[in-house]
Design a protein around this motif. Structure first.
Motif, PDB file in Angstrom:
ATOM      1  N   ALA A  22       0.839  -1.207   0.000  1.00  9.55           N
ATOM      2  CA  ALA A  22       0.000   0.000   0.000  1.00  9.55           C
ATOM      3  C   ALA A  22       0.875   1.258   0.000  1.00  9.55           C
ATOM      4  O   ALA A  22       0.558   2.237  -0.683  1.00  9.55           O
ATOM      5  CB  ALA A  22      -0.938  -0.011   1.210  1.00  9.55           C
ATOM      6  N   LYS A  26       1.357   4.883  -2.505  1.00  9.25           N
ATOM      7  CA  LYS A  26       1.143   6.224  -1.947  1.00  9.25           C
ATOM      8  C   LYS A  26       2.216   7.191  -2.442  1.00  9.25           C
ATOM      9  O   LYS A  26       3.341   6.789  -2.728  1.00  9.25           O
ATOM     10  CB  LYS A  26       1.195   6.156  -0.418  1.00  9.25           C
ATOM     11  CG  LYS A  26      -0.036   5.508   0.203  1.00  9.25           C
ATOM     12  CD  LYS A  26      -1.111   6.535   0.482  1.00  9.25           C
ATOM     13  CE  LYS A  26      -2.356   5.920   1.101  1.00  9.25           C
ATOM     14  NZ  LYS A  26      -3.450   6.915   1.233  1.00  9.25           N
ATOM     15  N   ILE A 309      -0.751   3.391   8.044  1.00 10.34           N
ATOM     16  CA  ILE A 309      -0.246   4.407   7.104  1.00 10.34           C
ATOM     17  C   ILE A 309      -0.771   5.797   7.469  1.00 10.34           C
ATOM     18  O   ILE A 309      -0.030   6.778   7.463  1.00 10.34           O
ATOM     19  CB  ILE A 309      -0.608   4.018   5.652  1.00 10.34           C
ATOM     20  CG1 ILE A 309       0.201   2.780   5.253  1.00 10.34           C
ATOM     21  CG2 ILE A 309      -0.346   5.196   4.695  1.00 10.34           C
ATOM     22  CD1 ILE A 309      -0.103   2.245   3.867  1.00 10.34           C
ATOM     23  N   THR A 335      -5.101  11.098   1.933  1.00  4.14           N
ATOM     24  CA  THR A 335      -5.482  10.837   0.534  1.00  4.14           C
ATOM     25  C   THR A 335      -4.541  11.559  -0.429  1.00  4.14           C
ATOM     26  O   THR A 335      -4.445  11.192  -1.589  1.00  4.14           O
ATOM     27  CB  THR A 335      -6.937  11.298   0.282  1.00  4.14           C
ATOM     28  OG1 THR A 335      -7.041  12.668   0.649  1.00  4.14           O
ATOM     29  CG2 THR A 335      -7.909  10.492   1.116  1.00  4.14           C
TER      30      THR A 335
END
Lengths: 344, 344
Positions: A22, A26, A309, A335
């Motif tokens: 993940a 990002k 995260i 985000t």
């Protein structure tokens, strides 16, 4: 912060592999080193260990000092063990190098209950080296502590809190299905409970202690019930195994906190193949009474990955010391580029 | 803290009267003074003004200096206006006396959107005098900002957030029913909208700005829709008035935040006599999708009272400055003596 956040992984198992993948999606964050004690990982490229089709140019190392030699990370994502005593030397080594830590260690999520001496020592070391440490995840870390505590915010009185996590285990990843004993006979299940190979949901006591301290409730006792097998009423095939009728379809894990002879905090984790409706439910008896339902529940792996995260900027922005979710700023998603959430 | 927390009330209207009465039931806290500009309150005993059957031995005064002369409070509970510009001199006067402030002012709950200059000035004054200021309540403050932001914590991606508050207005207090125009003809309702006598739900834009900044979303626009009347399909009697079939049964208030041409944050407040199921619903479109429902909803008056009182220790424990819920520690109830939650 006007550059990428540098992350080191400490422990690259099932959960941290998901977190690593993940993180690679990002922006504003990069993995700069990876540590694992396992001989079958040390020396290999992190991309290989994660099962990616490409190299990451990061050779896995065994030791914190070695990992931090070239590039000092801003933060370590630590995922090796549920045990506070086990993780203490690993985490204190990172803190002594002046690096922040986020851990998945369940007992560290609220360590004052299990071992106050270690908690105070970690707080002292973190302050001494000007860094922060926090353990979080979907649970402990959110569903059975942070969220119910948050939901008491609009309450004038709180008499009792109950949280229920209802999950269909047949839809989850294979190691999870194995871990909770699916497909075993009842006898085999009980043997594994006795040998502590099946532990049920780890950290229910941790969440109870966090809720109680947040409300300033002095509990007489925290009781962890041994996990109970749930027996299949019909034969069913999951992606892991065939669950024969009469064998173990999953389990129930429960714990409660007692105050003045009453169960004031009850946490229940129910996970088997015959769960029809998945949800996470917080019920507060108080003024007002509240019933808060997450319809469909939150997927544990995604939730834990996100909580870890999303906590990166929160831990980096926090004052030095050992933190727990009950005293952290409210959770929120990252985000945009992760470095944009970090105060310079 | 080993003594009671000293609270001053600034503005003793409908909401702060409820807060005052709830405070009188709490331990570890005492009301030491009460301020109101209204001539029909100044000089009277606070107990009288609250409609209690006994005196509190506190004469209401008109001015901050006068109020703080005898006993300096630890914190002011401020409830006079929704307007940031209106409350600015009142709140800065308290801060300059070295007193913390919790306010119900909707625009102050996230003032950076409406008037960044005032926000920065309040932050500066608070820091200069070593005190803290926060505005909160059930909404803005919890249902449409703090809670949805918190629910993004276990999300890896967030594309869209929608919050719906569905409330049966017939069950609420009379001033509330009057405020939303219940029983008016559609024509009368529209006139009151034009004259801004009916405002719908105040602060939807404030909550949208708080969510967006928390996620680091740069919105193109925040759109506040004018409240729409909901017309009664049958005649119904509430404790306030008779709602004739065809007259106004309540209203819908909505607002949304736009990013890249899409409505990414939508807040909807629906309150009329024909609402059958009351709830507060947060829906997140992301990874994972989440649907979080507070069944029955949270009673606005109780929720606001609790959010204000439960924030007393949080504001007193916070570092000096202007705070908003998005950066405060997670909400939680004060079920024990309030002074026990305050770090000495």
């Amino acid at each position: 912060m006007d550059r990428s956040v540098k992350v080191a992984l400490f422990g690259v198992g099932a959960v941290s592999s998901m977190i690593a993948k993940a993180l690679l999606q990002k922006k504003g964050v990069e993995i700069v080193s990876a540590i694992d004690m396992a001989d079958d990982k040390v020396g290999r490229d992190l991309g290989d260990v994660l099962g990616l089709s490409y190299k990451l140019g990061l050779k896995m190392v065994k030791d914190v000092r070695e990992a931090f030699l070239g590039v000092k990370p801003d933060i370590v994502i630590h995922a090796t063990s549920s045990s506070l005593e086990h993780v203490y030397p690993q985490i204190s080594a990172c803190l002594r190098e002046g690096v922040n830590v986020i851990s998945t260690c369940e007992e560290l999520a609220y360590p004052y209950h299990k071992n106050r001496a270690i908690a105070e020592e970690l707080d002292k070391i973190a302050k001494q080296y000007g860094v922060s440490v926090l353990a979080t995840g979907i649970n402990p870390g959110f569903l059975m502590d942070t969220l119910p505590i948050t939901m008491t915010g609009p309450c004038l009185e709180v008499k009792r809190i109950k949280v229920t996590r209802m999950m269909n285990s047949g839809k989850r990843r294979i190691p999870y299905q194995k871990k909770i004993g699916m497909g075993l006979t009842e006898e085999e299940f009980k043997e594994k409970i006795d040998r502590k190979e099946i532990t049920g949901h780890v950290g229910l006591d941790v969440s109870i202690a966090m809720i109680a301290d947040s409300l300033r409730w002095r509990l007489d006792d925290i009781v962890m019930l041994p996990p109970k097998p749930v027996i299949a009423s019909r034969t069913i095939q999951t992606n892991y195994t065939t669950i024969e009728k009469g064998s173990v379809a999953g389990l129930k894990s429960a714990a409660y906190g007692v105050k003045g002879g009453e169960k004031v905090i009850e946490l229940e984790f129910i996970s088997h193949t015959e769960v029809e409706e998945e949800y996470d439910l917080t019920e507060i008896e108080g003024l007002p009474n509240l019933k808060v339902k997450i319809e469909g529940g939150i997927h544990g792996d995604i939730g834990t990955t996100a909580m870890i995260i999303n906590s990166i900027p929160k831990v980096m922005n926090a004052p030095p010391g050992l933190h727990t979710m009950k005293d952290m700023p409210i959770p929120s998603a990252t985000t945009a580029e992760i470095n944009r959430y970090i105060k310079s």
